[in-house]
Design an enzyme around this catalytic site. Structure first.
Site, mmCIF file in Angstrom:
data_model
loop_
_atom_site.group_PDB
_atom_site.id
_atom_site.type_symbol
_atom_site.label_atom_id
_atom_site.label_comp_id
_atom_site.label_asym_id
_atom_site.label_seq_id
_atom_site.Cartn_x
_atom_site.Cartn_y
_atom_site.Cartn_z
ATOM 1 N N ASN A 87 0.327 -25.743 41.304
ATOM 2 C CA ASN A 87 -0.063 -27.203 40.955
ATOM 3 C C ASN A 87 -1.074 -27.931 41.613
ATOM 4 O OD1 ASN A 87 3.035 -26.439 40.923
ATOM 5 N ND2 ASN A 87 3.441 -27.600 39.249
ATOM 6 N N THR A 88 -1.836 -28.690 41.023
ATOM 7 C CA THR A 88 -2.692 -29.481 41.919
ATOM 8 C C THR A 88 -2.761 -31.070 41.180
ATOM 9 O OG1 THR A 88 -4.543 -28.833 40.428
ATOM 10 C CG2 THR A 88 -4.620 -27.839 42.550
ATOM 11 N N PRO A 89 -1.208 -31.855 41.490
ATOM 12 C CA PRO A 89 -1.159 -32.991 40.741
ATOM 13 C C PRO A 89 -1.942 -34.232 41.288
ATOM 14 C CG PRO A 89 0.674 -32.334 42.195
ATOM 15 C CD PRO A 89 -0.217 -31.357 42.336
ATOM 16 N N SER A 127 -6.442 -22.322 40.383
ATOM 17 C CA SER A 127 -6.269 -23.806 40.120
ATOM 18 C C SER A 127 -7.432 -24.696 39.935
ATOM 19 C CB SER A 127 -5.333 -24.323 41.233
ATOM 20 O OG SER A 127 -4.042 -23.919 41.503
ATOM 21 N N GLU A 161 -4.061 -24.312 26.017
ATOM 22 C CA GLU A 161 -2.746 -24.001 25.638
ATOM 23 C C GLU A 161 -2.706 -23.755 24.229
ATOM 24 O OE1 GLU A 161 0.211 -26.361 27.522
ATOM 25 O OE2 GLU A 161 -1.003 -26.340 29.631
ATOM 26 N N ALA A 221 -14.491 -32.822 31.905
ATOM 27 C CA ALA A 221 -14.538 -34.419 31.524
ATOM 28 C C ALA A 221 -15.562 -34.275 30.257
ATOM 29 C CB ALA A 221 -15.569 -34.868 32.705
ATOM 30 N N CYS A 272 -4.109 -31.739 32.098
ATOM 31 C CA CYS A 272 -5.418 -31.486 32.883
ATOM 32 C C CYS A 272 -6.575 -32.666 32.689
ATOM 33 C CB CYS A 272 -5.934 -30.334 32.976
ATOM 34 S SG CYS A 272 -4.930 -28.949 33.749
ATOM 35 N N ARG A 342 3.256 -32.324 28.935
ATOM 36 C CA ARG A 342 2.646 -33.010 30.052
ATOM 37 C C ARG A 342 1.603 -34.002 29.446
ATOM 38 N NH1 ARG A 342 1.544 -27.973 33.864
ATOM 39 N NH2 ARG A 342 0.906 -27.106 31.871
HETATM 40 N N1 LIG Z 1 -2.204 -25.724 32.012
HETATM 41 C C1 LIG Z 1 -3.395 -25.371 31.451
HETATM 42 O O1 LIG Z 1 -3.856 -25.150 30.305
HETATM 43 C C2 LIG Z 1 -4.492 -25.321 32.684
HETATM 44 C C3 LIG Z 1 -4.299 -25.490 34.068
HETATM 45 N N2 LIG Z 1 -5.186 -25.298 34.883
HETATM 46 C C4 LIG Z 1 -4.934 -25.615 36.370
HETATM 47 O O2 LIG Z 1 -4.098 -24.532 36.895
HETATM 48 C C5 LIG Z 1 -3.342 -24.916 37.773
HETATM 49 C C6 LIG Z 1 -1.899 -24.600 37.547
HETATM 50 O O3 LIG Z 1 -1.467 -25.166 36.273
HETATM 51 P P1 LIG Z 1 -0.427 -24.903 35.541
HETATM 52 O O4 LIG Z 1 -0.117 -23.267 35.522
HETATM 53 O O5 LIG Z 1 -0.432 -25.461 34.010
HETATM 54 O O6 LIG Z 1 0.753 -25.405 36.285
HETATM 55 P P2 LIG Z 1 2.398 -24.865 36.335
HETATM 56 O O7 LIG Z 1 2.982 -26.228 36.875
HETATM 57 O O8 LIG Z 1 2.729 -24.484 34.968
HETATM 58 O O9 LIG Z 1 2.456 -23.814 37.257
HETATM 59 C C7 LIG Z 1 2.214 -23.919 38.862
HETATM 60 C C8 LIG Z 1 3.367 -22.971 39.368
HETATM 61 O O10 LIG Z 1 3.310 -22.864 40.732
HETATM 62 C C9 LIG Z 1 4.330 -22.901 41.448
HETATM 63 N N3 LIG Z 1 4.044 -23.076 42.802
HETATM 64 C C10 LIG Z 1 3.778 -24.144 43.560
HETATM 65 N N4 LIG Z 1 3.716 -24.266 44.817
HETATM 66 C C11 LIG Z 1 3.974 -22.827 45.013
HETATM 67 C C12 LIG Z 1 3.720 -22.103 46.166
HETATM 68 N N5 LIG Z 1 3.494 -22.572 47.444
HETATM 69 N N6 LIG Z 1 4.082 -20.657 46.248
HETATM 70 C C13 LIG Z 1 4.534 -20.152 45.074
HETATM 71 N N7 LIG Z 1 4.705 -20.880 43.935
HETATM 72 C C14 LIG Z 1 4.323 -22.264 44.002
HETATM 73 C C15 LIG Z 1 5.171 -24.044 40.624
HETATM 74 O O11 LIG Z 1 6.535 -23.541 40.930
HETATM 75 C C16 LIG Z 1 4.634 -23.372 39.183
HETATM 76 O O12 LIG Z 1 5.488 -22.477 38.367
HETATM 77 C C17 LIG Z 1 -3.538 -26.429 37.840
HETATM 78 O O13 LIG Z 1 -4.473 -26.730 38.896
HETATM 79 C C18 LIG Z 1 -4.116 -26.789 36.570
HETATM 80 O O14 LIG Z 1 -4.841 -28.112 36.625
HETATM 81 C C19 LIG Z 1 -6.348 -24.752 34.637
HETATM 82 C C20 LIG Z 1 -6.801 -24.738 33.128
HETATM 83 C C21 LIG Z 1 -5.784 -24.776 32.246
HETATM 84 O O1 LIG Z 2 -7.847 -27.332 32.162
HETATM 85 C C1 LIG Z 2 -7.157 -27.381 31.436
HETATM 86 O O2 LIG Z 2 -5.955 -27.596 31.342
HETATM 87 C C2 LIG Z 2 -7.610 -26.992 29.749
HETATM 88 O O3 LIG Z 2 -7.604 -28.366 29.272
HETATM 89 C C3 LIG Z 2 -8.175 -28.176 28.081
HETATM 90 O O4 LIG Z 2 -7.031 -27.301 27.105
HETATM 91 P P1 LIG Z 2 -5.498 -28.108 26.647
HETATM 92 O O5 LIG Z 2 -5.293 -29.038 27.273
HETATM 93 O O6 LIG Z 2 -4.803 -26.933 26.795
HETATM 94 O O7 LIG Z 2 -5.882 -28.409 24.971
HETATM 95 P P2 LIG Z 2 -6.979 -29.195 24.182
HETATM 96 O O8 LIG Z 2 -7.053 -28.128 23.089
HETATM 97 O O9 LIG Z 2 -8.376 -29.149 24.964
HETATM 98 O O10 LIG Z 2 -6.613 -30.432 23.981
HETATM 99 C C4 LIG Z 2 -6.281 -31.726 24.694
HETATM 100 C C5 LIG Z 2 -5.910 -32.495 24.090
HETATM 101 O O11 LIG Z 2 -6.911 -33.119 23.214
HETATM 102 C C6 LIG Z 2 -6.746 -33.482 22.003
HETATM 103 N N1 LIG Z 2 -7.702 -33.151 20.951
HETATM 104 C C7 LIG Z 2 -8.539 -32.091 21.169
HETATM 105 C C8 LIG Z 2 -9.537 -31.855 20.288
HETATM 106 C C9 LIG Z 2 -9.635 -32.810 19.273
HETATM 107 O O12 LIG Z 2 -10.690 -32.585 18.653
HETATM 108 N N2 LIG Z 2 -9.162 -33.942 19.391
HETATM 109 C C10 LIG Z 2 -8.032 -34.462 20.114
HETATM 110 O O13 LIG Z 2 -7.471 -35.479 20.068
HETATM 111 C C11 LIG Z 2 -5.359 -32.582 21.869
HETATM 112 O O14 LIG Z 2 -4.552 -32.649 20.620
HETATM 113 C C12 LIG Z 2 -4.784 -32.481 23.357
HETATM 114 O O15 LIG Z 2 -3.672 -33.481 22.908
HETATM 115 C C13 LIG Z 2 -9.259 -27.502 27.878
HETATM 116 O O16 LIG Z 2 -9.593 -27.485 26.148
HETATM 117 C C14 LIG Z 2 -9.395 -26.084 28.398
HETATM 118 O O17 LIG Z 2 -10.628 -25.517 28.192
HETATM 119 C C15 LIG Z 2 -9.039 -26.326 29.845
HETATM 120 O O18 LIG Z 2 -8.802 -25.007 30.697
#
Ligand SMILES: NC(=O)C1=CN([C@@H]2O[C@H](COP(=O)(O)OP(=O)(O)OC[C@H]3O[C@@H](n4cnc5c(N)ncnc54)[C@H](O)[C@@H]3O)[C@@H](O)[C@H]2O)C=CC1
Ligand SMILES: O=C(O)[C@H]1O[C@H](OP(=O)(O)OP(=O)(O)OC[C@H]2O[C@@H](n3ccc(=O)[nH]c3=O)[C@H](O)[C@@H]2O)[C@H](O)[C@@H](O)[C@@H]1O
Length: 480
Positions: A87-89, A127, A161, A221, A272, A342
């Site tokens: 996590n990078t909150p 991350s 997602e 962005a 994100c 989230r």
């Molecule tokens: N959710 C998404 O669609 C996307 C997320 N990201 C980035 O990827 C990163 C992770 O995001 P998610 O997978 O969504 O988060 P998540 O919250 O689902 O998973 C992160 C995991 O890391 C674990 N964790 C934290 N500190 C730890 C440690 N010191 N050792 C072992 N485990 C640890 C947590 O328990 C958690 O299960 C974030 O920086 C996010 O911005 C990037 C692209 C897409």
């Molecule tokens: O860094 C991340 O976490 C990810 O964030 C987004 O992916 P995600 O948040 O899973 O889903 P999106 O499909 O991008 O939708 C984001 C939000 O925008 C909304 N959205 C999307 C598209 C659109 O035309 N209008 C709109 O309101 C969706 O309903 C949703 O609430 C990016 O699409 C990914 O490329 C990126 O890796």
């Protein structure tokens, strides 16, 4: 056999590593996490995240070359390549509170890697992190290295997602940033070799570290900016009688603009977009670029405006009060095909309606009652910490009930708010729903999923984002 370990078994770590295991049978992949419940779920039939197609991939590889474990140190010490996907909150306290990324989890992972390593390793930032994080991580690793060589790479993830498996199997691009030294280039090549098992060479881009880190923030962005742009236009459509669907289509036909990501909505959500833009804003401010910071801040302001505008439309249409009225909320996840809530716009909309004393009956096919109650009672940004570190919900919101069927949610309701674009909401029997509701019966479509004309024929008063207004709403004062 090359050994890969990923720290963080979340939405990114789990699916990404599952695909590496699937496509690279000669690589052993271990996904580790400090959360026992998450790892237990990854090892069970009920995976901790819902993602179409993920189940099949995990079942195919688990126990062969894909392992989920809480033994973080063992797997890190054995690995050649360590991905960090923790996590990078957004920081909630101290310097940069409300904007800057909190790198606590990243730093503790880096210190642990330095502590337990007995052989040279490539450490990969998966991350999303502020630009220049690799430099900080490098310092932590080298100052604690006991002579071991670490190479840092930035390999940001672009999956969305709901389509994670598809995105990972056929990525638009894979981005790898590294040091421009011979050792850095060698590390880039090693990671390239992994992706090259299934990604065409021309889609694997290599850059310096800072470009890779910044490209991830920039991409999110730009994407969020597109939604805020179309949402800003949706307000103008409502004011002028234009139709946002027609406007988006016409604009998107320009090949320089393109048709994707132009759907007006009640606002963007997800873990994100907001977090990464706040992070970008903070970096701009720290680098003495207030005008650039202000420019990106506006993307979030319009998103907040869109959510407020929606709530105001609901309340204003229903005689300026929803006090004690039952409102059905269809959809709570931040988008369809995920159970993730989230930063879902549903949280702000529900809180807005509860602020006007509505009674809410919420239905989402993938979100549990417990999750909804947590979301409606949790402080801002708390959700982005590992689950076992989050406080238990202090209370439940009494005016909220969570049901497992759309017909149940809408029974006796005064109005319906559609907040997620689940396909099933398109094909509901709206005549049956209408017959069982209070009159006048309202539908507020925050995702443009219903057939407005058909619903009006049934008798509903319909508000749909960015569409010509229902005569009922036309004479009402503009709301913002
Ligand atoms: N959710 C998404 O669609 C996307 C997320 N990201 C980035 O990827 C990163 C992770 O995001 P998610 O997978 O969504 O988060 P998540 O919250 O689902 O998973 C992160 C995991 O890391 C674990 N964790 C934290 N500190 C730890 C440690 N010191 N050792 C072992 N485990 C640890 C947590 O328990 C958690 O299960 C974030 O920086 C996010 O911005 C990037 C692209 C897409
Ligand atoms: O860094 C991340 O976490 C990810 O964030 C987004 O992916 P995600 O948040 O899973 O889903 P999106 O499909 O991008 O939708 C984001 C939000 O925008 C909304 N959205 C999307 C598209 C659109 O035309 N209008 C709109 O309101 C969706 O309903 C949703 O609430 C990016 O699409 C990914 O490329 C990126 O890796």
């Amino acid at each position: 056999m090359v050994k890969v370990c990923c720290i963080g078994a979340g939405y990114v770590g789990g699916p990404t590593m599952a695909i590496i295991a699937l496509k690279c049978p000669s690589i052993e992949v271990a996904v580790v996490d400090i959360s026992v419940s998450r790892i237990t779920a990854w090892n069970s039939d009920q995976l901790p995240i819902y993602e179409p197609g993920l189940d099949g991939v995990v079942k195919q590889c688990r126990g062969k070359n894909l392992f989920f474990s809480t033994d973080v140190e063992k797997h890190v010490s054995e690995a050649d390549i360590v991905f960090v996907s923790v996590n990078t909150p957004t920081k909630t306290r101290g310097l940069g509170a409300g904007k800057a990324a909190d790198l606590t989890y990243w730093e503790s992972a880096a210190r642990m890697i330095a502590d337990v390593s007995k052989s040279n390793k490539i450490v990969v930032e998966k991350s999303t992190v502020p630009v220049k994080t690799a430099e900080a991580i490098e310092k932590i690793l080298t100052h604690n290295s006991k002579g071991i060589q670490f190479q840092i790479l930035s390999n940001p993830e672009f999956l969305a997602e709901g389509t994670a498996i598809e995105d990972l199997l056929k990525p638009d691009r894979v981005l790898i940033g590294g040091r421009e030294t011979p050792e850095g280039q060698k590390a880039i090549q090693a990671l390239k070799d992994v992706y090259a098992q299934w990604v065409p060479q021309e889609r694997i881009l290599t850059t310096n570290l800072w470009s890779a880190e910044l490209s991830k923030l920039a991409a999110n962005a730009f994407l969020a900016q597109r939604i805020s742009s179309v949402n800003a236009m949706s307000a103008l459509c409502e004011a002028t009688g234009a139709n946002i669907t027609q406007v988006s289509y016409a604009v998107g036909k320009d090949s320089r603009i393109g048709p994707k990501f132009l759907n007006a909505s009640v606002g963007f959500g997800g873990s994100c977009f907001q977090k990464d833009i706040l992070n970008l804003v903070y970096i701009c401010e720290c680098n003495g670029l207030p005008e650039v910071a202000e420019y990106w801040k506006q993307v979030i302001k319009i998103n907040d405006y869109q959510k407020n505008r929606f709530v105001n439309r609901v309340v204003a249409s229903m005689f300026n009060t929803v006090s004690n009225k039952k409102i059905a909320v269809l959809g709570f996840a931040f988008k369809k095909d995920t159970g993730d809530t989230r930063e879902t716009p549903a949280i702000d909309v529900c809180k807005g309606l509860l602020g006007d004393k509505a009674r809410l009956s919420i239905y989402d096919p993938q979100v549990t009652e417990d999750q909804i109650q947590r979301d409606l009672t949790m402080d801002k940004f708390t959700w982005d910490h590992p689950i076992h570190l989050q406080p238990m919900s202090p209370s439940t919101v009494k005016q909220v009930s969570v049901v497992w069927e759309a017909y149940e949610a809408t029974k006796d309701a005064h109005g319906i708010c559609i907040l997620t674009e689940w396909d099933e909401f398109k094909t509901l029997d709206y005549k049956r729903i209408y017959d069982n509701m209070q009159k006048p019966a309202f539908v507020f479509d925050g995702r443009n999923v219903v057939d407005v004309e058909k619903l009006r024929e049934i008798g509903f008063i319909v508000y749909s984002i960015g569409k010509p207004l229902d005569p009922w709403l036309k004479d009402m004062p503009a709301v913002a």
